[in-house]
Design a protein around this motif. Structure first.
Motif, PDB file in Angstrom:
ATOM      1  N   HIS A  69       0.792  -1.230   0.000  1.00  0.00           N
ATOM      2  CA  HIS A  69       0.000   0.000   0.000  1.00  0.00           C
ATOM      3  C   HIS A  69       0.828   1.285   0.000  1.00  0.00           C
ATOM      4  CE1 HIS A  69       0.495   0.573   4.396  1.00  0.00           C
ATOM      5  NE2 HIS A  69      -0.066   1.750   4.220  1.00  0.00           N
ATOM      6  N   ASP A  70       2.037   1.245   0.545  1.00  0.00           N
ATOM      7  CA  ASP A  70       2.890   2.440   0.533  1.00  0.00           C
ATOM      8  C   ASP A  70       4.138   2.277  -0.325  1.00  0.00           C
ATOM      9  OD1 ASP A  70       1.408   4.285   1.897  1.00  0.00           O
ATOM     10  OD2 ASP A  70       2.389   3.984   3.836  1.00  0.00           O
ATOM     11  N   LEU A  71       4.231   1.192  -1.072  1.00  0.00           N
ATOM     12  CA  LEU A  71       5.417   1.005  -1.913  1.00  0.00           C
ATOM     13  C   LEU A  71       5.451   1.984  -3.089  1.00  0.00           C
ATOM     14  CD1 LEU A  71       6.120  -2.846  -1.961  1.00  0.00           C
ATOM     15  CD2 LEU A  71       7.487  -1.012  -0.961  1.00  0.00           C
ATOM     16  N   GLY A  72       4.326   2.625  -3.377  1.00  0.00           N
ATOM     17  CA  GLY A  72       4.337   3.664  -4.399  1.00  0.00           C
ATOM     18  C   GLY A  72       5.125   4.892  -3.978  1.00  0.00           C
ATOM     19  N   LEU A  73       5.511   4.949  -2.696  1.00  0.00           N
ATOM     20  CA  LEU A  73       6.322   6.061  -2.194  1.00  0.00           C
ATOM     21  C   LEU A  73       7.808   5.858  -2.442  1.00  0.00           C
ATOM     22  CD1 LEU A  73       4.599   6.524   1.309  1.00  0.00           C
ATOM     23  CD2 LEU A  73       4.391   8.076  -0.654  1.00  0.00           C
ATOM     24  N   LEU A  82       1.879   9.650 -11.661  1.00  0.00           N
ATOM     25  CA  LEU A  82       0.675   9.047 -11.090  1.00  0.00           C
ATOM     26  C   LEU A  82       0.666   9.214  -9.574  1.00  0.00           C
ATOM     27  CD1 LEU A  82       0.529   5.652 -13.041  1.00  0.00           C
ATOM     28  CD2 LEU A  82      -0.693   7.773 -13.567  1.00  0.00           C
ATOM     29  N   ARG A  83      -0.539   9.208  -9.001  1.00  0.00           N
ATOM     30  CA  ARG A  83      -0.634   9.226  -7.542  1.00  0.00           C
ATOM     31  C   ARG A  83       0.122   8.022  -6.965  1.00  0.00           C
ATOM     32  NH1 ARG A  83      -6.673  10.648  -5.399  1.00  0.00           N
ATOM     33  NH2 ARG A  83      -5.738   9.645  -3.567  1.00  0.00           N
ATOM     34  N   ASN A  90      -0.724  -0.561  -8.903  1.00  0.00           N
ATOM     35  CA  ASN A  90      -0.221  -1.158 -10.139  1.00  0.00           C
ATOM     36  C   ASN A  90       0.860  -2.191  -9.857  1.00  0.00           C
ATOM     37  OD1 ASN A  90      -1.911   0.402 -11.712  1.00  0.00           O
ATOM     38  ND2 ASN A  90      -0.372   1.938 -12.204  1.00  0.00           N
ATOM     39  N   ALA A  91       1.730  -1.892  -8.902  1.00  0.00           N
ATOM     40  CA  ALA A  91       2.809  -2.821  -8.555  1.00  0.00           C
ATOM     41  C   ALA A  91       2.242  -4.123  -8.000  1.00  0.00           C
ATOM     42  CB  ALA A  91       3.751  -2.174  -7.537  1.00  0.00           C
ATOM     43  N   ALA A  92       1.245  -4.007  -7.129  1.00  0.00           N
ATOM     44  CA  ALA A  92       0.627  -5.205  -6.545  1.00  0.00           C
ATOM     45  C   ALA A  92      -0.080  -6.022  -7.611  1.00  0.00           C
ATOM     46  CB  ALA A  92      -0.355  -4.798  -5.451  1.00  0.00           C
ATOM     47  N   ARG A  93      -0.791  -5.352  -8.515  1.00  0.00           N
ATOM     48  CA  ARG A  93      -1.499  -6.072  -9.576  1.00  0.00           C
ATOM     49  C   ARG A  93      -0.516  -6.813 -10.474  1.00  0.00           C
ATOM     50  NH1 ARG A  93      -5.669  -2.617 -12.865  1.00  0.00           N
ATOM     51  NH2 ARG A  93      -3.774  -1.486 -13.448  1.00  0.00           N
ATOM     52  N   GLU A 178       7.233  14.382  -3.806  1.00  0.00           N
ATOM     53  CA  GLU A 178       7.691  15.770  -3.928  1.00  0.00           C
ATOM     54  C   GLU A 178       8.066  16.112  -5.365  1.00  0.00           C
ATOM     55  OE1 GLU A 178      11.433  16.779  -1.974  1.00  0.00           O
ATOM     56  OE2 GLU A 178      11.851  14.638  -1.706  1.00  0.00           O
ATOM     57  N   HIS A 179       8.345  15.091  -6.184  1.00  0.00           N
ATOM     58  CA  HIS A 179       8.659  15.332  -7.599  1.00  0.00           C
ATOM     59  C   HIS A 179       7.404  15.419  -8.465  1.00  0.00           C
ATOM     60  CE1 HIS A 179       8.081  11.024  -7.174  1.00  0.00           C
ATOM     61  NE2 HIS A 179       8.038  10.869  -8.477  1.00  0.00           N
ATOM     62  N   LYS A 180       6.246  15.226  -7.864  1.00  0.00           N
ATOM     63  CA  LYS A 180       4.978  15.255  -8.624  1.00  0.00           C
ATOM     64  C   LYS A 180       3.848  15.739  -7.710  1.00  0.00           C
ATOM     65  CE  LYS A 180       4.523  10.237  -7.836  1.00  0.00           C
ATOM     66  NZ  LYS A 180       4.164   8.934  -8.433  1.00  0.00           N
TER      67      LYS A 180
END
Length: 216
Positions: A69-73, A82-83, A90-93, A178-180
């Motif tokens: 859930h927080d690996l998108g960070l 992307l958020r 997407n990574a989990a899927r 912070e980059h998006k």
């Protein structure tokens, strides 16, 4: 990374299937100890809420969603536009596709992760989505703290320490997008940008309406 492995905490069994083990390995490889401990606490809090409210759910899928859930960070999974919630989803899927998981379950995990910060919607969806939303809310903002017994609270925090969580979580969030910062428009993470950037100018929905290309 110094982490703790447990089979059962606060009466909740931590999944150790092949899928769960491989998901944990990715969290350990690409995440941080801070995110690892937070993710495991989220799973346990979510599971305790399920137990308290007698909500049936797929524990393995809830675990995988909690892990991702927080690996998108983190840099490995972060996209340029992307958020972070969508990046994690997407990574989990993609991970679960490699294990031949059915499409409806892929969508369930995607929704569970993508909506985990979406107030007013996640709590009304499928049990897994609502449960992880509740687990995140309990760990981050203390929502439902009164429902957590002192014994369970102490056992979970001892196993997966908060380690200055209140002071560290906001910079951790911000470091992931912070980059998006434009991806925080319309969601609660805009508050993180405003906290971290004193001169942050966030996009305004009313301005979008008033400055649209329509003549009237």
């Amino acid at each position: 990374m110094s982490i703790n492995h447990y089979k059962k905490i606060a009466g909740i069994t931590i999944p150790d299937s092949k899928i769960a083990t491989q998901a944990t390995a990715l969290l350990l490889e690409h995440g941080t100890e801070f995110i690892y401990n937070h993710s495991l606490r989220v799973f346990l809090f979510s599971s305790l809420n399920a137990q308290r409210n007698s909500l049936p759910h797929d524990s393995e899928l809830l675990y995988v969603a909690s892990v991702f859930h927080d690996l998108g960070l983190v840099p490995h999974y972060s996209s340029p536009d992307l958020r972070f919630e969508v990046d994690g989803a997407n990574a989990a899927r993609n991970f679960l596709k490699g294990h031949g998981i059915a499409e409806d379950k892929l969508q369930l995990v995607w929704d569970t992760i993508a909506l985990h910060t979406t107030i007013g919607i996640a709590e009304h969806k499928e049990n897994e989505v609502a449960l992880m939303y509740s687990g995140v809310g309990l760990d981050v903002m203390g929502e439902g703290y009164e429902n957590l017994s002192p014994g369970h609270r102490e056992e979970i925090i001892k196993a997966f320490p908060r380690d200055g969580f209140k002071k560290k979580i906001i910079p951790t969030f911000f470091g992931g997008f912070e980059h998006k910062t434009e991806t925080t428009f319309g969601n609660i993470k805009a508050d993180v940008c405003a906290f971290m950037l004193p001169n942050f100018h966030h996009k305004n929905f009313c301005d979008c309406i008033l400055h649209s290309p329509w003549s009237e």
